[in-house]
Design a protein around this motif. Structure first.
Motif, PDB file in Angstrom:
ATOM      1  N   MET A   1       0.848  -1.188   0.000  1.00  0.00           N
ATOM      2  CA  MET A   1       0.000   0.000   0.000  1.00  0.00           C
ATOM      3  C   MET A   1       0.893   1.252   0.000  1.00  0.00           C
ATOM      4  O   MET A   1       1.839   1.362   0.773  1.00  0.00           O
ATOM      5  N   LYS A   2       0.611   2.211  -0.886  1.00  0.00           N
ATOM      6  CA  LYS A   2       1.431   3.406  -1.009  1.00  0.00           C
ATOM      7  C   LYS A   2       1.260   4.302   0.207  1.00  0.00           C
ATOM      8  O   LYS A   2       0.144   4.590   0.625  1.00  0.00           O
ATOM      9  N   LYS A   3       2.413   4.752   0.738  1.00  0.00           N
ATOM     10  CA  LYS A   3       2.371   5.622   1.922  1.00  0.00           C
ATOM     11  C   LYS A   3       1.869   7.011   1.541  1.00  0.00           C
ATOM     12  O   LYS A   3       2.297   7.591   0.539  1.00  0.00           O
ATOM     13  N   VAL A   4       0.960   7.546   2.339  1.00  0.00           N
ATOM     14  CA  VAL A   4       0.433   8.882   2.117  1.00  0.00           C
ATOM     15  C   VAL A   4       1.158   9.849   3.054  1.00  0.00           C
ATOM     16  O   VAL A   4       1.147   9.673   4.269  1.00  0.00           O
ATOM     17  N   HIS A   5       1.794  10.867   2.485  1.00  0.00           N
ATOM     18  CA  HIS A   5       2.556  11.828   3.276  1.00  0.00           C
ATOM     19  C   HIS A   5       1.675  13.010   3.669  1.00  0.00           C
ATOM     20  O   HIS A   5       0.953  13.569   2.851  1.00  0.00           O
ATOM     21  N   ALA A   6       1.756  13.389   4.957  1.00  0.00           N
ATOM     22  CA  ALA A   6       1.098  14.614   5.404  1.00  0.00           C
ATOM     23  C   ALA A   6       1.867  15.804   4.823  1.00  0.00           C
ATOM     24  O   ALA A   6       3.056  15.682   4.505  1.00  0.00           O
ATOM     25  N   PRO A   7       1.219  16.965   4.665  1.00  0.00           N
ATOM     26  CA  PRO A   7       1.904  18.131   4.071  1.00  0.00           C
ATOM     27  C   PRO A   7       3.179  18.536   4.800  1.00  0.00           C
ATOM     28  O   PRO A   7       4.076  19.114   4.194  1.00  0.00           O
ATOM     29  N   THR A   8       3.259  18.237   6.112  1.00  0.00           N
ATOM     30  CA  THR A   8       4.424  18.649   6.890  1.00  0.00           C
ATOM     31  C   THR A   8       5.473  17.547   7.020  1.00  0.00           C
ATOM     32  O   THR A   8       6.490  17.746   7.675  1.00  0.00           O
ATOM     33  N   ASP A   9       5.237  16.375   6.408  1.00  0.00           N
ATOM     34  CA  ASP A   9       6.212  15.289   6.453  1.00  0.00           C
ATOM     35  C   ASP A   9       7.373  15.569   5.507  1.00  0.00           C
ATOM     36  O   ASP A   9       7.204  16.211   4.458  1.00  0.00           O
ATOM     37  N   TYR A  10       8.547  15.053   5.847  1.00  0.00           N
ATOM     38  CA  TYR A  10       9.714  15.175   4.972  1.00  0.00           C
ATOM     39  C   TYR A  10       9.565  14.210   3.807  1.00  0.00           C
ATOM     40  O   TYR A  10       9.491  13.000   3.996  1.00  0.00           O
ATOM     41  N   HIS A  11       9.500  14.742   2.594  1.00  0.00           N
ATOM     42  CA  HIS A  11       9.308  13.912   1.410  1.00  0.00           C
ATOM     43  C   HIS A  11      10.146  14.491   0.276  1.00  0.00           C
ATOM     44  O   HIS A  11       9.753  15.473  -0.348  1.00  0.00           O
ATOM     45  N   PHE A  12      11.335  13.911   0.031  1.00  0.00           N
ATOM     46  CA  PHE A  12      12.278  14.432  -0.956  1.00  0.00           C
ATOM     47  C   PHE A  12      11.871  13.990  -2.361  1.00  0.00           C
ATOM     48  O   PHE A  12      11.827  12.790  -2.660  1.00  0.00           O
ATOM     49  N   ARG A  13      11.565  14.960  -3.227  1.00  0.00           N
ATOM     50  CA  ARG A  13      11.115  14.673  -4.588  1.00  0.00           C
ATOM     51  C   ARG A  13      11.837  15.587  -5.574  1.00  0.00           C
ATOM     52  O   ARG A  13      12.072  16.770  -5.289  1.00  0.00           O
ATOM     53  N   LEU A  14      12.166  15.058  -6.736  1.00  0.00           N
ATOM     54  CA  LEU A  14      12.873  15.833  -7.754  1.00  0.00           C
ATOM     55  C   LEU A  14      12.065  17.043  -8.207  1.00  0.00           C
ATOM     56  O   LEU A  14      12.626  18.103  -8.484  1.00  0.00           O
ATOM     57  N   GLN A  15      10.758  16.888  -8.271  1.00  0.00           N
ATOM     58  CA  GLN A  15       9.927  17.977  -8.779  1.00  0.00           C
ATOM     59  C   GLN A  15       9.884  19.188  -7.848  1.00  0.00           C
ATOM     60  O   GLN A  15       9.375  20.248  -8.227  1.00  0.00           O
ATOM     61  N   ASP A  16      10.420  19.054  -6.624  1.00  0.00           N
ATOM     62  CA  ASP A  16      10.443  20.180  -5.684  1.00  0.00           C
ATOM     63  C   ASP A  16      11.714  21.022  -5.813  1.00  0.00           C
ATOM     64  O   ASP A  16      11.899  21.995  -5.080  1.00  0.00           O
ATOM     65  N   GLY A  17      12.622  20.625  -6.740  1.00  0.00           N
ATOM     66  CA  GLY A  17      13.889  21.332  -6.884  1.00  0.00           C
ATOM     67  C   GLY A  17      13.711  22.797  -7.229  1.00  0.00           C
ATOM     68  O   GLY A  17      14.374  23.672  -6.662  1.00  0.00           O
ATOM     69  N   LEU A  18      12.804  23.107  -8.144  1.00  0.00           N
ATOM     70  CA  LEU A  18      12.574  24.496  -8.547  1.00  0.00           C
ATOM     71  C   LEU A  18      11.991  25.320  -7.408  1.00  0.00           C
ATOM     72  O   LEU A  18      12.364  26.486  -7.212  1.00  0.00           O
ATOM     73  N   LEU A  19      11.101  24.717  -6.631  1.00  0.00           N
ATOM     74  CA  LEU A  19      10.519  25.415  -5.490  1.00  0.00           C
ATOM     75  C   LEU A  19      11.586  25.700  -4.435  1.00  0.00           C
ATOM     76  O   LEU A  19      11.603  26.756  -3.808  1.00  0.00           O
ATOM     77  N   GLY A  20      12.516  24.755  -4.258  1.00  0.00           N
ATOM     78  CA  GLY A  20      13.618  24.980  -3.326  1.00  0.00           C
ATOM     79  C   GLY A  20      14.508  26.126  -3.766  1.00  0.00           C
ATOM     80  O   GLY A  20      14.936  26.953  -2.959  1.00  0.00           O
ATOM     81  N   ALA A  21      14.780  26.195  -5.094  1.00  0.00           N
ATOM     82  CA  ALA A  21      15.574  27.296  -5.626  1.00  0.00           C
ATOM     83  C   ALA A  21      14.861  28.628  -5.406  1.00  0.00           C
ATOM     84  O   ALA A  21      15.496  29.657  -5.150  1.00  0.00           O
ATOM     85  N   GLN A  22      13.540  28.625  -5.480  1.00  0.00           N
ATOM     86  CA  GLN A  22      12.761  29.831  -5.229  1.00  0.00           C
ATOM     87  C   GLN A  22      12.913  30.283  -3.783  1.00  0.00           C
ATOM     88  O   GLN A  22      13.008  31.485  -3.501  1.00  0.00           O
ATOM     89  N   MET A  23      12.954  29.336  -2.857  1.00  0.00           N
ATOM     90  CA  MET A  23      13.158  29.673  -1.445  1.00  0.00           C
ATOM     91  C   MET A  23      14.520  30.332  -1.246  1.00  0.00           C
ATOM     92  O   MET A  23      14.665  31.287  -0.474  1.00  0.00           O
ATOM     93  N   ALA A 321       7.664  32.893   2.887  1.00  0.00           N
ATOM     94  CA  ALA A 321       7.444  32.211   1.614  1.00  0.00           C
ATOM     95  C   ALA A 321       6.741  30.875   1.820  1.00  0.00           C
ATOM     96  O   ALA A 321       5.909  30.457   1.006  1.00  0.00           O
ATOM     97  N   VAL A 322       7.067  30.195   2.908  1.00  0.00           N
ATOM     98  CA  VAL A 322       6.393  28.940   3.236  1.00  0.00           C
ATOM     99  C   VAL A 322       4.906  29.190   3.450  1.00  0.00           C
ATOM    100  O   VAL A 322       4.041  28.438   2.967  1.00  0.00           O
ATOM    101  N   ALA A 323       4.586  30.276   4.183  1.00  0.00           N
ATOM    102  CA  ALA A 323       3.181  30.610   4.423  1.00  0.00           C
ATOM    103  C   ALA A 323       2.470  30.988   3.124  1.00  0.00           C
ATOM    104  O   ALA A 323       1.311  30.613   2.906  1.00  0.00           O
ATOM    105  N   LEU A 324       3.170  31.721   2.256  1.00  0.00           N
ATOM    106  CA  LEU A 324       2.565  32.188   1.012  1.00  0.00           C
ATOM    107  C   LEU A 324       2.284  31.043   0.043  1.00  0.00           C
ATOM    108  O   LEU A 324       1.224  30.981  -0.580  1.00  0.00           O
ATOM    109  N   THR A 325       3.251  30.132  -0.081  1.00  0.00           N
ATOM    110  CA  THR A 325       3.116  29.039  -1.045  1.00  0.00           C
ATOM    111  C   THR A 325       2.471  27.792  -0.454  1.00  0.00           C
ATOM    112  O   THR A 325       2.151  26.865  -1.200  1.00  0.00           O
ATOM    113  N   ARG A 326       2.289  27.780   0.884  1.00  0.00           N
ATOM    114  CA  ARG A 326       1.737  26.606   1.585  1.00  0.00           C
ATOM    115  C   ARG A 326       2.611  25.378   1.334  1.00  0.00           C
ATOM    116  O   ARG A 326       2.120  24.242   1.273  1.00  0.00           O
TER     117      ARG A 326
END
Length: 439
Positions: A1-23, A321-326
């Motif tokens: 069964m696929k694990k469901v991550h809460a929004p505040t859980d640590y979940h490293f994904r390649l697609q978040d790279g651009l958002l990290g650069a924005q931070m 920025a975290v608050a703005l982008t959720r």
């Protein structure tokens, strides 16, 4: 069964790279401002910010979505320290400051967070923060007027400097007041870009040369030139280069001067952690625990000092920025840290940053250092401190006069003075002064 991550859980994904650069982009202006003002290497600051953030994440088990970078609270002691003991000697004091954070985290682990409020209440922390800001006021005015930080020589003709500094300051204030979305989070970066752009226009239009020709330097040495910006350093800088790391050299005087200053930002750390907890809806004071976040901050600061970088602190801009982008996933800050480390090896970036004219930085410093003093006032106001009460008045008055007035004590083997002495005196007075019979 696929694990469901809460929004505040640590979940490293390649697609978040651009958002990290924005931070990182949000933090960039404030991050590089500290080394530019203090004479440290901006590329080293980028590297230590990235490494410090990763260290913090390891210690806090990747639970807190914060980015750690250059602390404004240490600008004054670094400027003074670099002038007195050089970068290596100053790093010894900053390494000890990180050690103080670690000691405080151990005390909190043993006795609870109340121990810090016992020794470092708002009546001590508030005025110390005020001193940190106000002691730098002359440096800001000197640079905004086109002089060196100590006011001993001209770098830019005064009229030109005031115009450029005024543009940088005005844009920074207006963006902070009227900016929407992401712009509201990068007022310093906007001010630097506006001041730099105005400087380019002055040079290209010939106005810089015209004002330079009519400038009278008076009795001060004249190091001005017919152009505000020289791209020579940027052109000569290599595209890829190892940052100019600097190891600490033992200096007891630097330790005793800088360590007391770390008391104020250590207490402010509590507010930062509670603020990001309010944004994400998590109680980070309980889990991973304030003792661990303080430890992470301390180790990150020590690592930075070992490499020649400024002390680290949590960045409110990034929290905004975290608050703005959720974007509550702490792994996004891992991407921001990776981006900072990669940029640290771009030699052209450091060369370009070194071309920023002094008045641009001076204009922003006028607001920045005043804002630090206001934060100190706010610390007293939020605590409901009665400054007319004789005990409180005595503590605040002595801290302010000792710190701003430059009181020093020569203890034979070491000289203690300025902000460091003010911090120590504040702690001691709070512990020994009795409350009046009317309290």
């Amino acid at each position: 069964m696929k694990k469901v991550h809460a929004p505040t859980d640590y979940h490293f994904r390649l697609q978040d790279g651009l958002l990290g650069a924005q931070m990182l982009f949000v933090a960039f202006g404030a991050l590089v401002l500290v080394p530019l003002l203090t004479g440290l290497d901006a590329n080293v600051a980028l590297f230590t910010a990235g490494v410090g953030t990763l260290v913090f994440q390891i210690i806090t088990r990747g639970k807190v979505p914060v980015f750690l970078a250059s602390s404004f609270a240490f600008i004054a002691p670094i400027i003074y320290g670099v002038g007195q003991w050089g970068i290596a000697g100053t790093m010894c004091g900053l390494l000890a400051a990180g050690g103080l954070y670690i000691v405080l985290s151990i005390l909190v682990r043993i006795f609870g967070s109340g121990i810090l409020h016992r020794f470092l209440p708002p009546i001590v922390v508030g005025p110390v923060i005020m001193v940190i800001g106000l002691v730098l006021a002359p440096v800001a005015i000197h640079m905004a007027s086109g002089r060196t930080g100590d006011g001993s020589a001209w770098l830019v003709p005064e009229t030109t400097a005031y115009i450029i500094a005024g543009i940088a300051l005005t844009v920074t204030v207006l963006v902070s007041l009227l900016g929407h979305g992401m712009f509201r989070l990068i007022p310093i970066l906007c001010g630097i870009i506006a001041g730099y752009g105005a400087s380019l226009l002055f040079d290209l239009s010939g106005l810089t040369a015209t004002l330079h020709a009519s400038f009278d330097p008076g009795d001060l040495p004249n190091w001005t030139g017919p152009a505000l910006i020289s791209m020579q350093k940027a052109i000569e800088a290599p595209w890829l280069a190892i940052p100019n790391f600097t190891m600490p050299v033992w200096n007891l005087e630097a330790i005793l001067f800088i360590v007391p200053i770390a008391l104020a930002p250590a207490i402010e750390h509590f507010g930062d952690v509670m603020a990001i907890g309010g944004i994400t809806g998590k109680d980070y004071v309980r889990d991973p625990g304030i003792q661990n976040t303080l430890l992470g901050d301390g180790v990150a600061t020590s690592v930075a000092a070992l490499l020649g970088g400024p002390p680290n602190t949590t960045y409110s801009e990034v929290s905004g920025a975290v608050a703005l982008t959720r974007s509550f996933n702490p792994a996004i800050m891992t991407w921001a840290a990776i981006a900072a480390i990669i940029l640290a090896f771009v030699g052209k970036l450091g060369g370009l940053l070194s071309t920023i004219p002094v008045p641009v930085m001076g204009g922003i410093m006028v607001l920045l250092f005043g804002a630090i003093a206001v934060i100190g006032i706010g610390t007293l106001v939020r605590a409901g401190t009665d400054l007319m009460q004789p005990r409180n008045m005595a503590i605040v008055a002595i801290i302010l006069v000792f710190g701003i007035g430059g009181m020093t004590f020569d203890l034979a083997i070491v000289k203690l003075g300025g902000i460091g002495l003010a911090g120590i005196i504040g702690v001691v007075l709070n512990l020994i002064l009795p409350y009046s019979v009317h309290d």
